[in-house]
Design a protein around this motif. Structure first.
Motif, PDB file in Angstrom:
ATOM      1  N   GLU A  94      -7.975  -6.954  11.189  1.00 37.65           N
ATOM      2  CA  GLU A  94      -6.811  -7.811  11.345  1.00 37.65           C
ATOM      3  C   GLU A  94      -5.862  -7.597  10.167  1.00 37.65           C
ATOM      4  O   GLU A  94      -6.306  -7.361   9.032  1.00 37.65           O
ATOM      5  N   PRO A  95      -4.557  -7.676  10.407  1.00 35.42           N
ATOM      6  CA  PRO A  95      -3.592  -7.494   9.310  1.00 35.42           C
ATOM      7  C   PRO A  95      -3.850  -8.412   8.123  1.00 35.42           C
ATOM      8  O   PRO A  95      -3.716  -7.987   6.968  1.00 35.42           O
ATOM      9  N   ASP A  96      -4.252  -9.660   8.385  1.00 34.62           N
ATOM     10  CA  ASP A  96      -4.488 -10.594   7.282  1.00 34.62           C
ATOM     11  C   ASP A  96      -5.663 -10.149   6.419  1.00 34.62           C
ATOM     12  O   ASP A  96      -5.649 -10.334   5.197  1.00 34.62           O
ATOM     13  N   HIS A  97      -6.696  -9.577   7.057  1.00 36.92           N
ATOM     14  CA  HIS A  97      -7.859  -9.099   6.292  1.00 36.92           C
ATOM     15  C   HIS A  97      -7.482  -7.907   5.429  1.00 36.92           C
ATOM     16  O   HIS A  97      -7.879  -7.828   4.250  1.00 36.92           O
ATOM     17  N   LEU A  98      -6.716  -6.987   5.990  1.00 38.20           N
ATOM     18  CA  LEU A  98      -6.269  -5.835   5.214  1.00 38.20           C
ATOM     19  C   LEU A  98      -5.395  -6.281   4.050  1.00 38.20           C
ATOM     20  O   LEU A  98      -5.541  -5.783   2.931  1.00 38.20           O
ATOM     21  N   PHE A 117      -6.012  -5.761   0.055  1.00 34.74           N
ATOM     22  CA  PHE A 117      -4.949  -5.157  -0.746  1.00 34.74           C
ATOM     23  C   PHE A 117      -4.599  -6.041  -1.937  1.00 34.74           C
ATOM     24  O   PHE A 117      -4.471  -5.550  -3.080  1.00 34.74           O
ATOM     25  N   ASP A 118      -4.438  -7.328  -1.715  1.00 34.35           N
ATOM     26  CA  ASP A 118      -4.079  -8.243  -2.806  1.00 34.35           C
ATOM     27  C   ASP A 118      -5.149  -8.257  -3.889  1.00 34.35           C
ATOM     28  O   ASP A 118      -4.841  -8.359  -5.087  1.00 34.35           O
ATOM     29  N   LYS A 119      -6.411  -8.137  -3.487  1.00 36.38           N
ATOM     30  CA  LYS A 119      -7.514  -8.082  -4.446  1.00 36.38           C
ATOM     31  C   LYS A 119      -7.678  -6.699  -5.062  1.00 36.38           C
ATOM     32  O   LYS A 119      -8.430  -6.536  -6.022  1.00 36.38           O
ATOM     33  N   GLN A 120      -6.996  -5.718  -4.487  1.00 40.45           N
ATOM     34  CA  GLN A 120      -7.187  -4.311  -4.842  1.00 40.45           C
ATOM     35  C   GLN A 120      -8.665  -3.927  -4.761  1.00 40.45           C
ATOM     36  O   GLN A 120      -9.223  -3.271  -5.645  1.00 40.45           O
ATOM     37  N   TYR A 178       8.004   9.227   3.536  1.00 35.12           N
ATOM     38  CA  TYR A 178       7.683   7.798   3.568  1.00 35.12           C
ATOM     39  C   TYR A 178       6.174   7.612   3.532  1.00 35.12           C
ATOM     40  O   TYR A 178       5.484   7.905   4.512  1.00 35.12           O
ATOM     41  N   THR A 179       5.658   7.143   2.419  1.00 31.02           N
ATOM     42  CA  THR A 179       4.218   6.935   2.266  1.00 31.02           C
ATOM     43  C   THR A 179       3.962   5.511   1.801  1.00 31.02           C
ATOM     44  O   THR A 179       4.377   5.114   0.709  1.00 31.02           O
ATOM     45  N   ILE A 180       3.307   4.726   2.648  1.00 33.79           N
ATOM     46  CA  ILE A 180       2.899   3.364   2.303  1.00 33.79           C
ATOM     47  C   ILE A 180       1.496   3.438   1.716  1.00 33.79           C
ATOM     48  O   ILE A 180       0.554   3.885   2.380  1.00 33.79           O
ATOM     49  N   SER A 181       1.351   3.023   0.469  1.00 35.43           N
ATOM     50  CA  SER A 181       0.068   3.140  -0.229  1.00 35.43           C
ATOM     51  C   SER A 181      -0.578   1.775  -0.406  1.00 35.43           C
ATOM     52  O   SER A 181       0.100   0.786  -0.731  1.00 35.43           O
ATOM     53  N   LEU A 182      -1.902   1.739  -0.228  1.00 37.17           N
ATOM     54  CA  LEU A 182      -2.651   0.499  -0.427  1.00 37.17           C
ATOM     55  C   LEU A 182      -3.180   0.367  -1.852  1.00 37.17           C
ATOM     56  O   LEU A 182      -3.889  -0.590  -2.146  1.00 37.17           O
ATOM     57  N   GLU A 183      -2.831   1.300  -2.731  1.00 39.39           N
ATOM     58  CA  GLU A 183      -3.367   1.273  -4.085  1.00 39.39           C
ATOM     59  C   GLU A 183      -2.241   1.152  -5.108  1.00 39.39           C
ATOM     60  O   GLU A 183      -1.297   1.941  -5.109  1.00 39.39           O
ATOM     61  N   LYS A 184      -2.372   0.163  -5.994  1.00 43.62           N
ATOM     62  CA  LYS A 184      -1.320  -0.145  -6.952  1.00 43.62           C
ATOM     63  C   LYS A 184      -1.460   0.610  -8.267  1.00 43.62           C
ATOM     64  O   LYS A 184      -0.559   0.564  -9.105  1.00 43.62           O
ATOM     65  N   CYS A 239       3.568  -1.073   9.270  1.00 44.05           N
ATOM     66  CA  CYS A 239       3.448   0.366   9.528  1.00 44.05           C
ATOM     67  C   CYS A 239       2.085   0.758  10.089  1.00 44.05           C
ATOM     68  O   CYS A 239       1.931   1.858  10.632  1.00 44.05           O
ATOM     69  N   PHE A 240       1.083  -0.104   9.957  1.00 41.30           N
ATOM     70  CA  PHE A 240      -0.273   0.242  10.388  1.00 41.30           C
ATOM     71  C   PHE A 240      -0.460   0.005  11.882  1.00 41.30           C
ATOM     72  O   PHE A 240       0.006  -0.998  12.437  1.00 41.30           O
ATOM     73  N   ASN A 241      -1.149   0.947  12.533  1.00 41.23           N
ATOM     74  CA  ASN A 241      -1.679   0.720  13.871  1.00 41.23           C
ATOM     75  C   ASN A 241      -3.117   0.235  13.717  1.00 41.23           C
ATOM     76  O   ASN A 241      -3.960   0.962  13.192  1.00 41.23           O
ATOM     77  N   TYR A 242      -3.380  -0.992  14.160  1.00 45.82           N
ATOM     78  CA  TYR A 242      -4.692  -1.591  13.948  1.00 45.82           C
ATOM     79  C   TYR A 242      -5.610  -1.257  15.138  1.00 45.82           C
ATOM     80  O   TYR A 242      -6.011  -2.113  15.917  1.00 45.82           O
ATOM     81  N   ILE A 243      -5.933   0.033  15.225  1.00 42.41           N
ATOM     82  CA  ILE A 243      -6.790   0.546  16.294  1.00 42.41           C
ATOM     83  C   ILE A 243      -8.124   0.936  15.687  1.00 42.41           C
ATOM     84  O   ILE A 243      -8.174   1.569  14.637  1.00 42.41           O
ATOM     85  N   ASN A 244      -9.220   0.552  16.354  1.00 38.98           N
ATOM     86  CA  ASN A 244     -10.534   0.944  15.841  1.00 38.98           C
ATOM     87  C   ASN A 244     -11.085   2.097  16.671  1.00 38.98           C
ATOM     88  O   ASN A 244     -10.817   2.216  17.876  1.00 38.98           O
TER      89      ASN A 244
END
Length: 365
Positions: A161-165, A169-172, A217-223, A248-253
């Protein structure tokens, strides 16, 4: 001006936030070393989306050539001066004055950040761009890093789920984000396509040719980088902000089998004789955004006029292309209006060339 000739590119190393480049040096017969220039952008008309850094060149990312009067020029400027000759009338009608594809050599000495690139819908909404960043990787080889064979991270393996991701991310929590994804070992000659919106990361030890839509265009999850140094926020969200970047994410498993069915491609040989072997690596049936072929020249091959531009990257052997001496690591831009020319292998090894082609109209824009 018609009847143009192929043009040899100059080396075009580009700064990135990860270490690598040793195998790229060695491909060109140099003593290898890793640094923050682990990529070479081939026949590039795309400017790198980099923050200021040490020794940053003007118009970073744009390929340069030596002209017939021994001066240096940007490929993009030559195209702008003669768009029909370089790109062809049909290509311009469909895509404007833009080559429409970007190809790179890439060698990673460490894992790249977990990232995603926008698909076309997100690119239009967030970046006002007709191009997203669907890409593909042709594995050229690799090396063990800290005893581990090359691998990639690709696709979510469970419902995310977007909220979990966003929470991870917020916790890194990098281990937590890695755990959401499939870890896939890679080998020389394998091909993977990564559609825009698919989370991924190139692991340490991967040496590959990347072909992609012409954006950065690169969206990175790492700060932070691997040294723990804080990176500019821009390198995470590319200017759209931390809220919108998750769009930008497709949440497909994917299951493991489903992942390989979706992303791993099987090359198809389409022509061969005792002089050459011609293999289709990525077809337009797979994606309209680009195509990739492999040409193995044992003796000689006549390259016909395609009526559209292309780029040729030499990945093995040496010889001549249209009378231009080439060896491993060299790249040539082939104008749309180039006449037929000969490719000749000169040496004990087969000369292997990757042919990089721009998009076709249907479904791509």
């Amino acid at each position: 001006m018609n009847n143009l000739k192929p043009i040899k590119m100059l080396e075009n190393r580009v700064w990135r936030i990860y270490l690598g480049g040793m195998l790229l040096d060695e491909l060109r017969g140099k003593k290898g070393s890793d640094g923050y220039f682990p990529e070479d952008w081939l026949a590039s008309v795309v400017q790198a989306n980099n923050p200021p850094h040490e020794n940053q060149p003007d118009r970073e990312g744009l390929s340069k050539v030596i002209t017939s009067d021994s001066k240096t020029a940007y490929l993009k400027d030559l195209i702008d001066q003669n768009p029909e000759g370089f790109l062809g009338e049909e290509h311009i009608k469909n895509f404007g004055v833009n080559f429409g594809v970007l190809t790179k050599f890439l060698d990673s000495a460490e894992r790249l950040p977990i990232q995603v690139h926008p698909d076309k819908t997100a690119a239009r909404q967030l970046f006002n761009s007709d191009y997203g960043k669907t890409e593909a990787w042709y594995i050229l080889g690799g090396r063990k890093i800290n005893g581990e064979e090359p691998y990639i991270l690709l696709g979510f393996k469970e419902n995310v789920e977007p909220d979990h991701l966003r929470e991870l991310f917020d916790k890194q929590d990098l281990k937590g984000m890695e755990a959401l994804m499939h870890k896939v070992p890679v080998k020389n000659g394998e091909v993977y396509i990564i559609m825009g919106g698919t989370p991924h990361a190139i692991g340490p030890g991967c040496f590959l040719l990347e072909i992609q839509e012409p954006t950065d265009y690169t969206i990175s999850l790492e700060k932070c980088n691997t040294l723990g140094e804080k990176l500019p926020d821009f390198l995470c969200h590319q200017g759209v902000g931390f809220e919108k970047m998750f769009d930008c994410f497709n949440y497909i498993n994917y299951t493991s089998d489903g992942l390989l069915d979706a992303f791993k491609l099987t090359p198809v040989q389409i022509d061969a004789n005792d002089s050459y072997i011609y293999t289709q690596i990525i077809s337009y049936d797979c994606t309209p955004c680009f195509s990739l072929n492999r040409l193995e020249v044992m003796k000689n091959y006549t390259h016909q006029c395609l009526g559209k531009p292309s780029a040729l990257a030499v990945v093995n052997g040496a010889g001549s292309i249209a009378g231009i001496k080439v060896t491993c690591g060299d790249c040539l831009f082939i104008p749309a209006m180039a006449e037929a020319f000969n490719i000749v292998s000169e040496g004990p090894e087969t000369m292997t060339i990757l042919e990089c082609l721009p998009p076709i109209k249907t479904g791509c824009i």
